[in-house]
Design a protein around this motif. Structure first.
Motif, PDB file in Angstrom:
ATOM      1  N   ASN A 218       0.690  -1.267  -0.041  1.00  0.00           N
ATOM      2  CA  ASN A 218      -0.007  -0.200  -0.066  1.00  0.00           C
ATOM      3  C   ASN A 218       0.775   1.261   0.056  1.00  0.00           C
ATOM      4  O   ASN A 218       0.372   2.185   0.598  1.00  0.00           O
ATOM      5  CB  ASN A 218      -0.967  -0.102   1.266  1.00  0.00           C
ATOM      6  CG  ASN A 218      -1.933  -1.418   1.217  1.00  0.00           C
ATOM      7  OD1 ASN A 218      -2.622  -1.473   0.244  1.00  0.00           O
ATOM      8  ND2 ASN A 218      -1.529  -2.059   2.179  1.00  0.00           N
ATOM      9  N   VAL A 219       1.910   1.315  -0.554  1.00  0.00           N
ATOM     10  CA  VAL A 219       2.606   2.176  -0.798  1.00  0.00           C
ATOM     11  C   VAL A 219       2.857   2.672  -2.280  1.00  0.00           C
ATOM     12  O   VAL A 219       2.660   3.997  -2.686  1.00  0.00           O
ATOM     13  CB  VAL A 219       4.420   1.793  -0.472  1.00  0.00           C
ATOM     14  CG1 VAL A 219       5.277   3.167  -0.766  1.00  0.00           C
ATOM     15  CG2 VAL A 219       4.575   1.783   0.885  1.00  0.00           C
ATOM     16  N   MET A 220       2.604   1.999  -3.225  1.00  0.00           N
ATOM     17  CA  MET A 220       2.829   2.106  -4.723  1.00  0.00           C
ATOM     18  C   MET A 220       1.527   2.710  -5.336  1.00  0.00           C
ATOM     19  O   MET A 220       1.473   3.254  -6.346  1.00  0.00           O
ATOM     20  CB  MET A 220       3.448   0.963  -5.336  1.00  0.00           C
ATOM     21  CG  MET A 220       4.693   0.584  -5.111  1.00  0.00           C
ATOM     22  SD  MET A 220       5.232  -0.754  -6.128  1.00  0.00           S
ATOM     23  CE  MET A 220       4.509  -2.125  -5.472  1.00  0.00           C
ATOM     24  N   ILE A 221       0.520   2.716  -4.419  1.00  0.00           N
ATOM     25  CA  ILE A 221      -0.718   3.183  -4.723  1.00  0.00           C
ATOM     26  C   ILE A 221      -0.654   4.950  -4.947  1.00  0.00           C
ATOM     27  O   ILE A 221      -1.421   5.604  -5.633  1.00  0.00           O
ATOM     28  CB  ILE A 221      -2.117   3.019  -3.775  1.00  0.00           C
ATOM     29  CG1 ILE A 221      -1.545   3.560  -2.437  1.00  0.00           C
ATOM     30  CG2 ILE A 221      -2.490   1.543  -4.025  1.00  0.00           C
ATOM     31  CD1 ILE A 221      -2.786   3.194  -1.342  1.00  0.00           C
ATOM     32  N   TYR A 222       0.395   5.453  -4.468  1.00  0.00           N
ATOM     33  CA  TYR A 222       0.650   6.810  -4.337  1.00  0.00           C
ATOM     34  C   TYR A 222       1.503   7.187  -5.621  1.00  0.00           C
ATOM     35  O   TYR A 222       1.875   8.343  -5.853  1.00  0.00           O
ATOM     36  CB  TYR A 222       1.403   7.530  -3.281  1.00  0.00           C
ATOM     37  CG  TYR A 222       0.463   7.108  -1.859  1.00  0.00           C
ATOM     38  CD1 TYR A 222      -0.740   7.879  -1.656  1.00  0.00           C
ATOM     39  CD2 TYR A 222       0.551   6.179  -1.077  1.00  0.00           C
ATOM     40  CE1 TYR A 222      -1.534   7.620  -0.615  1.00  0.00           C
ATOM     41  CE2 TYR A 222      -0.118   5.858  -0.069  1.00  0.00           C
ATOM     42  CZ  TYR A 222      -1.261   6.698   0.366  1.00  0.00           C
ATOM     43  OH  TYR A 222      -1.846   6.457   1.267  1.00  0.00           O
ATOM     44  N   PHE A 223       2.022   6.215  -6.285  1.00  0.00           N
ATOM     45  CA  PHE A 223       2.993   6.430  -7.341  1.00  0.00           C
ATOM     46  C   PHE A 223       2.339   6.074  -8.734  1.00  0.00           C
ATOM     47  O   PHE A 223       1.434   5.531  -8.862  1.00  0.00           O
ATOM     48  CB  PHE A 223       4.210   5.462  -7.353  1.00  0.00           C
ATOM     49  CG  PHE A 223       5.049   5.414  -6.185  1.00  0.00           C
ATOM     50  CD1 PHE A 223       4.610   6.588  -5.276  1.00  0.00           C
ATOM     51  CD2 PHE A 223       5.747   4.357  -5.844  1.00  0.00           C
ATOM     52  CE1 PHE A 223       5.475   6.739  -4.027  1.00  0.00           C
ATOM     53  CE2 PHE A 223       6.421   4.482  -4.532  1.00  0.00           C
ATOM     54  CZ  PHE A 223       6.409   5.619  -3.589  1.00  0.00           C
ATOM     55  N   GLY A 248       0.751  -4.505  -1.574  1.00  0.00           N
ATOM     56  CA  GLY A 248      -0.805  -4.418  -1.196  1.00  0.00           C
ATOM     57  C   GLY A 248      -1.870  -5.085  -1.994  1.00  0.00           C
ATOM     58  O   GLY A 248      -1.672  -5.101  -3.340  1.00  0.00           O
ATOM     59  N   HIS A 249      -2.880  -5.432  -1.346  1.00  0.00           N
ATOM     60  CA  HIS A 249      -4.006  -6.256  -2.279  1.00  0.00           C
ATOM     61  C   HIS A 249      -4.567  -5.463  -3.077  1.00  0.00           C
ATOM     62  O   HIS A 249      -5.040  -5.821  -4.152  1.00  0.00           O
ATOM     63  CB  HIS A 249      -5.171  -6.872  -1.177  1.00  0.00           C
ATOM     64  CG  HIS A 249      -4.700  -8.054  -0.534  1.00  0.00           C
ATOM     65  ND1 HIS A 249      -3.792  -9.039  -1.001  1.00  0.00           N
ATOM     66  CD2 HIS A 249      -4.998  -8.253   0.831  1.00  0.00           C
ATOM     67  CE1 HIS A 249      -3.794 -10.021  -0.120  1.00  0.00           C
ATOM     68  NE2 HIS A 249      -4.428  -9.723   0.955  1.00  0.00           N
ATOM     69  N   SER A 250      -4.513  -4.233  -3.097  1.00  0.00           N
ATOM     70  CA  SER A 250      -5.229  -3.337  -4.225  1.00  0.00           C
ATOM     71  C   SER A 250      -3.919  -2.917  -5.201  1.00  0.00           C
ATOM     72  O   SER A 250      -4.318  -2.360  -5.977  1.00  0.00           O
ATOM     73  CB  SER A 250      -5.612  -2.036  -3.421  1.00  0.00           C
ATOM     74  OG  SER A 250      -4.561  -1.294  -2.908  1.00  0.00           O
ATOM     75  N   GLU A 251      -2.751  -3.339  -5.185  1.00  0.00           N
ATOM     76  CA  GLU A 251      -1.758  -3.332  -5.987  1.00  0.00           C
ATOM     77  C   GLU A 251      -1.456  -4.568  -6.975  1.00  0.00           C
ATOM     78  O   GLU A 251      -1.866  -5.556  -6.540  1.00  0.00           O
ATOM     79  CB  GLU A 251      -0.617  -2.835  -5.214  1.00  0.00           C
ATOM     80  CG  GLU A 251      -0.609  -1.455  -4.458  1.00  0.00           C
ATOM     81  CD  GLU A 251       0.237  -1.273  -3.435  1.00  0.00           C
ATOM     82  OE1 GLU A 251       0.891  -0.128  -3.198  1.00  0.00           O
ATOM     83  OE2 GLU A 251       1.031  -2.336  -2.774  1.00  0.00           O
ATOM     84  N   SER A 252      -0.863  -4.232  -8.086  1.00  0.00           N
ATOM     85  CA  SER A 252      -0.481  -5.521  -8.776  1.00  0.00           C
ATOM     86  C   SER A 252       0.813  -5.023  -9.648  1.00  0.00           C
ATOM     87  O   SER A 252       1.247  -3.858  -9.885  1.00  0.00           O
ATOM     88  CB  SER A 252      -1.479  -5.844  -9.651  1.00  0.00           C
ATOM     89  OG  SER A 252      -1.836  -5.023 -10.771  1.00  0.00           O
ATOM     90  N   LEU A 253       1.633  -6.107 -10.139  1.00  0.00           N
ATOM     91  CA  LEU A 253       2.817  -5.562 -11.062  1.00  0.00           C
ATOM     92  C   LEU A 253       2.288  -6.058 -12.344  1.00  0.00           C
ATOM     93  O   LEU A 253       1.552  -6.807 -12.694  1.00  0.00           O
ATOM     94  CB  LEU A 253       3.997  -6.625 -10.827  1.00  0.00           C
ATOM     95  CG  LEU A 253       4.564  -6.798  -9.070  1.00  0.00           C
ATOM     96  CD1 LEU A 253       5.708  -7.319  -9.309  1.00  0.00           C
ATOM     97  CD2 LEU A 253       4.613  -5.345  -8.680  1.00  0.00           C
ATOM     98  N   SER A 254       2.581  -5.016 -13.303  1.00  0.00           N
ATOM     99  CA  SER A 254       2.208  -5.271 -14.792  1.00  0.00           C
ATOM    100  C   SER A 254       2.871  -6.410 -15.434  1.00  0.00           C
ATOM    101  O   SER A 254       4.041  -6.876 -14.905  1.00  0.00           O
ATOM    102  CB  SER A 254       2.994  -3.997 -15.450  1.00  0.00           C
ATOM    103  OG  SER A 254       3.986  -3.690 -15.364  1.00  0.00           O
ATOM    104  N   GLY A 255       2.430  -6.963 -16.338  1.00  0.00           N
ATOM    105  CA  GLY A 255       3.118  -8.343 -17.010  1.00  0.00           C
ATOM    106  C   GLY A 255       4.653  -7.977 -17.652  1.00  0.00           C
ATOM    107  O   GLY A 255       5.091  -8.942 -17.851  1.00  0.00           O
TER     108      GLY A 255
END
Length: 271
Positions: A218-223, A248-255
């Protein structure tokens, strides 16, 4: 209340993004005004142009520290996204105990906020290793850009309602009463964590050894995407092969995020 012009908001938000990665979108204008109003008043600053000059010219670092403390949310709680901790205990640690060389286990809580995540990891390690913990070097590095939350984390004092989600056995073993309303972590657990102020936007991470596990939730949601992908690349380069990244569960890595294999939602592995 002092208003902020389009130009002033763009100037301040660009500075924050370029230096700290945080992407303050247009809808955050009122949040910025509300959280910084008292700072401007305290320093007799008339507008946000003058405030920007105050921040960038302050060599002590106090001004930017206050700015970051004000605009970051730092909302977290014990046992947040519990499935991560279950996976760490049931899958990751059994693998690492047989694969880590020299009994030197390295775990990083990046964007640790007020310490709940790092303390939870420390308790899991203590429970997992039991008597074997004496033979392992397993200190946890916990970092954040906010000195305010790092201070809370270092103190290790939490209200009884905050520790309510923790297992009762953990409360008995690792915490003791601080006063009528609060509890404090034992020194044994505190000593397992090294807290440091650190900016994830550093061009090169200065760590001499690579990590086996990185939590950055839940850090990268701000980037924005470019900033996020650059951070993922630095995490990859700072991690041992076979290491695990928790986001974070609301985050993901791109393919196209090279090198990390998808394991389960918000859990990835370096291959």
């Amino acid at each position: 209340m002092i208003s902020i012009t389009e130009k002033e908001f763009a100037q301040l938000s660009n500075y924050i993004k370029e230096n700290y990665g945080i992407n303050l979108r247009e809808e955050k204008k009122m949040l910025v005004i509300g959280r910084l109003h008292n700072v401007l008043a305290e320093h007799n600053i008339e507008d946000f142009s003058q405030y920007y000059q105050y921040v960038v010219s302050d060599k002590s670092g106090k001004a930017v520290s206050t700015l970051l403390n004000k605009i970051t949310t730092n909302h977290t709680y014990f046992m947040r996204e519990k499935t991560h901790f279950d996976y760490l205990k049931e899958k990751v640690l059994p693998y690492l105990i047989n694969s880590v060389r020299d009994k030197d286990l390295r775990i990083w809580s990046a964007g640790c906020s007020s310490g709940e995540e790092a303390y939870t990891i420390a308790m899991i390690l203590s429970e997992f290793f039991k008597q074997e913990k004496l033979w392992w070097d397993k200190k946890i590095l916990a970092t954040d850009i906010s000195e305010k939350v790092l201070s809370i984390a270092k103190n290790g004092i939490y209200h009884k309602e905050q520790i309510a989600p923790l297992p009762e056995m953990w409360k008995k073993i690792y915490l003791k009463k601080y006063d009528e309303e609060n509890f404090v972590f034992s020194e044994n657990i505190k000593n397992e964590i090294i807290y440091r102020k650190f900016n994830l936007m550093e061009d090169v991470f200065p760590f001499k050894k690579k990590f086996h596990v990185i939590f950055c939730r839940n850090v990268m949601i701000y980037f924005d995407n470019r900033t996020k992908n650059e951070l993922i690349r630095k995490f990859y380069n700072s991690m041992e092969y076979g290491g695990y990244l928790f986001i974070g569960h609301s985050e993901s890595l791109s393919g196209d995020t090279a090198g990390f294999k998808y394991i389960m939602p918000s859990v990835y592995r370096k291959e």
